[in-house]
Structure formats: structure tokens, C-alpha cells
Design a protein around this motif. Structure first.
Motif, mmCIF file in Angstrom:
data_model
loop_
_atom_site.group_PDB
_atom_site.id
_atom_site.type_symbol
_atom_site.label_atom_id
_atom_site.label_comp_id
_atom_site.label_asym_id
_atom_site.label_seq_id
_atom_site.Cartn_x
_atom_site.Cartn_y
_atom_site.Cartn_z
ATOM 1 N N MET A 148 27.772 -0.175 50.797
ATOM 2 C CA MET A 148 28.337 -1.094 49.830
ATOM 3 C C MET A 148 27.253 -1.969 49.176
ATOM 4 O O MET A 148 27.418 -2.415 48.058
ATOM 5 N N SER A 149 26.155 -2.176 49.899
ATOM 6 C CA SER A 149 25.088 -3.023 49.358
ATOM 7 C C SER A 149 24.499 -2.466 48.072
ATOM 8 O O SER A 149 24.112 -3.225 47.183
ATOM 9 N N TRP A 150 24.424 -1.142 47.976
ATOM 10 C CA TRP A 150 23.883 -0.550 46.751
ATOM 11 C C TRP A 150 24.832 -0.741 45.580
ATOM 12 O O TRP A 150 24.405 -0.890 44.432
ATOM 13 N N VAL A 151 26.132 -0.761 45.844
ATOM 14 C CA VAL A 151 27.119 -1.052 44.794
ATOM 15 C C VAL A 151 26.935 -2.499 44.334
ATOM 16 O O VAL A 151 26.947 -2.782 43.136
ATOM 17 N N TYR A 152 26.767 -3.420 45.296
ATOM 18 C CA TYR A 152 26.522 -4.812 44.950
ATOM 19 C C TYR A 152 25.256 -4.955 44.112
ATOM 20 O O TYR A 152 25.216 -5.723 43.144
ATOM 21 N N LEU A 153 24.224 -4.209 44.478
ATOM 22 C CA LEU A 153 22.977 -4.274 43.730
ATOM 23 C C LEU A 153 23.168 -3.751 42.313
ATOM 24 O O LEU A 153 22.659 -4.322 41.350
ATOM 25 N N PHE A 154 23.930 -2.680 42.166
ATOM 26 C CA PHE A 154 24.226 -2.131 40.840
ATOM 27 C C PHE A 154 24.961 -3.170 39.988
ATOM 28 O O PHE A 154 24.628 -3.370 38.813
ATOM 29 N N ILE A 155 25.955 -3.843 40.569
ATOM 30 C CA ILE A 155 26.695 -4.883 39.843
ATOM 31 C C ILE A 155 25.745 -6.008 39.441
ATOM 32 O O ILE A 155 25.808 -6.511 38.312
ATOM 33 N N ALA A 156 24.862 -6.412 40.353
ATOM 34 C CA ALA A 156 23.895 -7.474 40.056
ATOM 35 C C ALA A 156 22.990 -7.077 38.898
ATOM 36 O O ALA A 156 22.708 -7.898 38.007
ATOM 37 N N ILE A 157 22.547 -5.835 38.883
ATOM 38 C CA ILE A 157 21.666 -5.358 37.814
ATOM 39 C C ILE A 157 22.389 -5.367 36.469
ATOM 40 O O ILE A 157 21.865 -5.860 35.468
ATOM 41 N N VAL A 158 23.600 -4.841 36.446
ATOM 42 C CA VAL A 158 24.365 -4.793 35.188
ATOM 43 C C VAL A 158 24.627 -6.209 34.675
ATOM 44 O O VAL A 158 24.462 -6.486 33.475
ATOM 45 N N ALA A 159 25.020 -7.118 35.557
ATOM 46 C CA ALA A 159 25.290 -8.500 35.143
ATOM 47 C C ALA A 159 24.024 -9.169 34.609
ATOM 48 O O ALA A 159 24.067 -9.899 33.613
ATOM 49 N N GLU A 160 22.892 -8.905 35.256
ATOM 50 C CA GLU A 160 21.630 -9.493 34.804
ATOM 51 C C GLU A 160 21.223 -8.940 33.444
ATOM 52 O O GLU A 160 20.738 -9.680 32.584
ATOM 53 N N VAL A 161 21.436 -7.659 33.222
ATOM 54 C CA VAL A 161 21.096 -7.052 31.929
ATOM 55 C C VAL A 161 21.983 -7.632 30.826
ATOM 56 O O VAL A 161 21.504 -7.949 29.729
ATOM 57 N N SER B 110 25.232 -15.910 36.956
ATOM 58 C CA SER B 110 25.977 -16.320 38.151
ATOM 59 C C SER B 110 26.455 -15.103 38.932
ATOM 60 O O SER B 110 26.295 -15.022 40.154
ATOM 61 N N VAL B 111 27.040 -14.149 38.235
ATOM 62 C CA VAL B 111 27.504 -12.914 38.877
ATOM 63 C C VAL B 111 26.310 -12.151 39.460
ATOM 64 O O VAL B 111 26.360 -11.660 40.595
ATOM 65 N N ALA B 112 25.226 -12.071 38.692
ATOM 66 C CA ALA B 112 24.047 -11.325 39.141
ATOM 67 C C ALA B 112 23.496 -11.899 40.445
ATOM 68 O O ALA B 112 23.245 -11.158 41.400
ATOM 69 N N PHE B 113 23.319 -13.199 40.498
ATOM 70 C CA PHE B 113 22.744 -13.797 41.707
ATOM 71 C C PHE B 113 23.707 -13.759 42.883
ATOM 72 O O PHE B 113 23.282 -13.596 44.029
ATOM 73 N N TYR B 114 25.003 -13.877 42.615
ATOM 74 C CA TYR B 114 25.971 -13.774 43.704
ATOM 75 C C TYR B 114 25.905 -12.383 44.343
ATOM 76 O O TYR B 114 25.793 -12.249 45.559
ATOM 77 N N PHE B 115 25.950 -11.345 43.510
ATOM 78 C CA PHE B 115 25.927 -9.989 44.057
ATOM 79 C C PHE B 115 24.558 -9.624 44.631
ATOM 80 O O PHE B 115 24.486 -8.869 45.606
ATOM 81 N N LEU B 116 23.495 -10.183 44.077
ATOM 82 C CA LEU B 116 22.185 -9.972 44.683
ATOM 83 C C LEU B 116 22.156 -10.597 46.083
ATOM 84 O O LEU B 116 21.622 -10.004 47.020
ATOM 85 N N SER B 117 22.765 -11.752 46.241
ATOM 86 C CA SER B 117 22.799 -12.381 47.570
ATOM 87 C C SER B 117 23.588 -11.542 48.562
ATOM 88 O O SER B 117 23.225 -11.462 49.739
#
Length: 109
Positions: free
Chosen positions: A1-14, A40-47
Motif C-alpha cells: 500500500m505504501s507504493w500507492v500512497y507514494l504514487f498519490i503523493a507524486i500526483v498531488a505534488e505535480v 497538503s495531500v502530497a505531504f500527507y501521503f508522503l508521510s
């Protein structure tokens, strides 16, 4: 699931970084709100990602993929040129991310 979170963080940051240009120094409310919400979404999901993926690996993937995607968004949306040096640099970033993910023992698979 962590890789999904990382993907969400990347998309939000972009999305947030791309909206930064459209915010024109935070003078336009719509894009400015998108910047704040996106980061906000990017850093939350990165965390959330950092619960299982080492911080160095997660950040390298997040920033490396983000750089390439933001450059492509700039090319498509803002008609910013990508010369041979930019393309070569992005290729090296992608290669580095792949090497880290495929060969690092600290990356959970």
C-alpha cells in the motif's frame, strides 16, 4: 500500500507545482488554493509512505518522478521547451530511480 500512497503523493505534488505557475505569485485564488491543497495531500501521503519505505528511497522516487512529470506538464500545458540536455537529464533521473528500486536492499518489494 505504501507504493500507492507514494504514487498519490507524486500526483498531488505535480498538480500543486503545476498550479504554482498558474497562481501568478498567489494572486489568483483558484490556482492558489490548488497549490495549498495539492501540497497538503502530497505531504500527507508522503508521510504515510514513510511508515514502510526508507525516507531516502521514498524521497528520491518522489522528487525524481516529480521532476520528470512537472517538466512534461510544463512542456504540454505551458509550451516550455525541452532540449536535448533536459531530456538526457530526465533520462538519468529515471535511470537512477530504477536502479534504486531494482537493486537497493532497503526498498521493500
Amino acid at each position: 500500500m505504501s507504493w500507492v500512497y507514494l504514487f498519490i503523493a507524486i500526483v498531488a505534488e505535480v498538480i500543486a507545482t503545476s498550479a504554482l505557475k498558474a497562481s501568478v505569485g498567489f494572486t489568483r485564488p483558484g490556482p492558489s488554493l490548488l497549490v495549498v491543497a495539492g501540497y497538503s495531500v502530497a505531504f500527507y501521503f508522503l508521510s504515510l509512505t514513510l511508515r514502510t519505505i526508507p525516507v531516502g528511497i521514498a524521497y528520491a522516487v518522489w522528487s525524481g518522478v516529480g521532476v520528470v512529470l512537472v517538466a512534461l506538464v510544463g512542456w504540454v500545458l505551458y509550451r516550455q521547451a525541452l532540449d536535448a540536455a533536459a531530456l538526457a537529464g530526465m533520462g538519468l533521473i529515471v535511470a537512477g530511480v530504477l536502479v534504486m528500486n531494482l537493486f537497493s536492499r532497503s526498498v521493500p518489494h
